[in-house]
Design a protein around this motif. Structure first.
Motif, mmCIF file in Angstrom:
data_model
loop_
_atom_site.group_PDB
_atom_site.id
_atom_site.type_symbol
_atom_site.label_atom_id
_atom_site.label_comp_id
_atom_site.label_asym_id
_atom_site.label_seq_id
_atom_site.Cartn_x
_atom_site.Cartn_y
_atom_site.Cartn_z
ATOM 1 N N PHE A 81 1.285 -9.647 -0.262
ATOM 2 C CA PHE A 81 1.654 -9.018 1.004
ATOM 3 C C PHE A 81 2.803 -8.042 0.773
ATOM 4 C CE2 PHE A 81 -0.754 -12.583 2.344
ATOM 5 C CZ PHE A 81 -1.175 -12.364 3.650
ATOM 6 N N CYS A 90 4.666 -7.972 7.460
ATOM 7 C CA CYS A 90 4.047 -8.172 6.150
ATOM 8 C C CYS A 90 2.529 -8.269 6.286
ATOM 9 C CB CYS A 90 4.588 -9.442 5.497
ATOM 10 S SG CYS A 90 6.395 -9.448 5.324
ATOM 11 N N GLN A 92 -1.472 -7.847 4.041
ATOM 12 C CA GLN A 92 -2.120 -7.902 2.729
ATOM 13 C C GLN A 92 -3.007 -6.695 2.463
ATOM 14 O OE1 GLN A 92 -5.164 -10.940 2.312
ATOM 15 N NE2 GLN A 92 -5.188 -11.228 4.532
ATOM 16 N N ASP A 153 6.531 -9.238 -0.283
ATOM 17 C CA ASP A 153 6.920 -10.421 0.487
ATOM 18 C C ASP A 153 7.536 -11.465 -0.447
ATOM 19 O OD1 ASP A 153 7.098 -12.572 2.240
ATOM 20 O OD2 ASP A 153 5.104 -12.249 3.106
ATOM 21 N N LYS A 169 4.592 -13.622 5.420
ATOM 22 C CA LYS A 169 3.318 -14.329 5.524
ATOM 23 C C LYS A 169 3.034 -15.199 4.298
ATOM 24 C CE LYS A 169 1.915 -12.340 9.406
ATOM 25 N NZ LYS A 169 2.981 -11.333 9.573
#
Length: 337
Positions: A81, A90, A92, A153, A169
């Motif tokens: 992420f 955040c 993906q 992330d 996340k």
């Protein structure tokens, strides 16, 4: 404003070009490798592979399907992420592609840059790093501009957007990056500006999953290793998300059978170009890097040419070598555990 919107539209429609071989091609390569072993039991570890299938209560064809599907699935991993520099949000994959089947940020771990030497982690060859690209196109540049300042992330309560905005996340730094940090070193400051992030190379991804297979014996985990056939995709060793990346992979998928890219005689020749791993070795990266070196040396023309016959010539080298590399990996997997 018009220029900004135009750039966004180009990126929106083009970002899905960042795959290497299509997922279907990844799967086909693995199935063809198992088929080659079945046709050549005396020169491969096919007997051991058959026994491995029985141990897992399946036929060899079912095992081939499972291994191929696992190689396919790596592009769908939900493990990477990137977070907005301002919003701290955040995601993906690019938000503008939420309704599309597009490449996820996990694909940035799928490169081995042969245009550069060692990276700042200490790997012999680094992975994708926009700041270090020697070949690039509009997609690379627009992605770097759109994601400027965005960070990997690293979990709740750490790196944030403005005013401590934090919608973490998945701790991609302490999980995904740490998994692929094999025999190298990292610090988080490397990952807080997308345009300078030195993603770990794909051979480390392959090594992580191979070691996991040695520890578990799980056939799906072994299948994840075979996504490293990206190393036979020249865009992933020259390292760019652009320069005919998408049209080349689409061409491979469309002409795989028509041009007989899995010709057994070509696979046999390709197998002989690899130096097999020592039976006692648990490190498959030397073999993977052989594959990367081959595509870098032989495949550069497809970055600049869409001519059918240029593509046939290149494909009849890199696809048999991709299949051959999987045969070598399967042979080794059957004796290393």
């Amino acid at each position: 404003m018009k220029k900004i919107l135009t750039s966004a539209i180009i990126l929106l429609t083009s970002i899905n070009q960042a795959h290497a071989f299509s997922q279907e091609t990844h799967k086909r390569i693995v199935i063809d490798a198992v088929s080659y072993m079945e046709q050549n039991p005396q020169s491969t570890q096919y007997a051991a592979l058959s026994q491995y299938a029985l141990q897992n209560k399946m036929s060899v064809s079912q095992l081939a399907e499972l291994l191929g599907q696992a190689a396919y699935d790596v592009d769908d991993f939900e493990d990477t992420f990137l977070c907005g520099a301002i919003t701290g949000s955040c995601v993906q994959a690019p938000l503008w592609g939420a309704a599309e089947s597009i490449v996820k940020y996990t694909s940035y771990w799928h490169f081995q840059n042969h245009t550069q030497g060692a990276d700042q982690h200490g790997n012999d060859f680094g992975g994708y790093n926009y700041d270090k690209l020697t070949v690039w196109g509009t997609i690379d540049s627009l992605a770097a501009a759109w994601l400027k300042g965005d960070y990997l992330d690293d979990g709740k309560g750490r790196e944030t957007g403005w005013f401590n905005a934090d919608s973490s996340k998945y701790n991609s730094y302490d999980i995904t990056e740490a998994h692929y940090r094999i025999d190298s070193q990292s610090n988080y400051s490397m990952y807080n500006d997308f345009e300078k992030i030195p993603f770990q190379p794909i051979d480390n991804l392959g090594q992580y999953w191979f070691q996991s297979y040695l520890d578990s014996g799980n056939p799906q985990v072994l299948g994840f290793v075979f996504h490293t056939t990206d190393l036979l995709q020249p865009h992933h060793t020259w390292t760019t998300s652009d320069l005919n990346h998408s049209s080349w992979e689409g061409w491979i998928k469309d002409y795989y059978d028509q041009e007989q890219l899995n010709d057994p005689s070509l696979i046999r020749q390709a197998i002989n170009t690899f130096s097999p791993l020592d039976k006692a070795s648990t490190d498959v990266r030397p073999l993977l890097t052989q594959g990367g070196s081959f595509s870098y040396a032989q495949g550069g023309i497809v970055l600049n040419s869409e001519d059918h016959y240029d593509r046939v010539d290149t494909a009849k080298q890199v696809i048999p070598h991709a299949i051959a590399m999987v045969v070598h990996l399967l042979n080794h997997a059957m004796v290393a555990r």
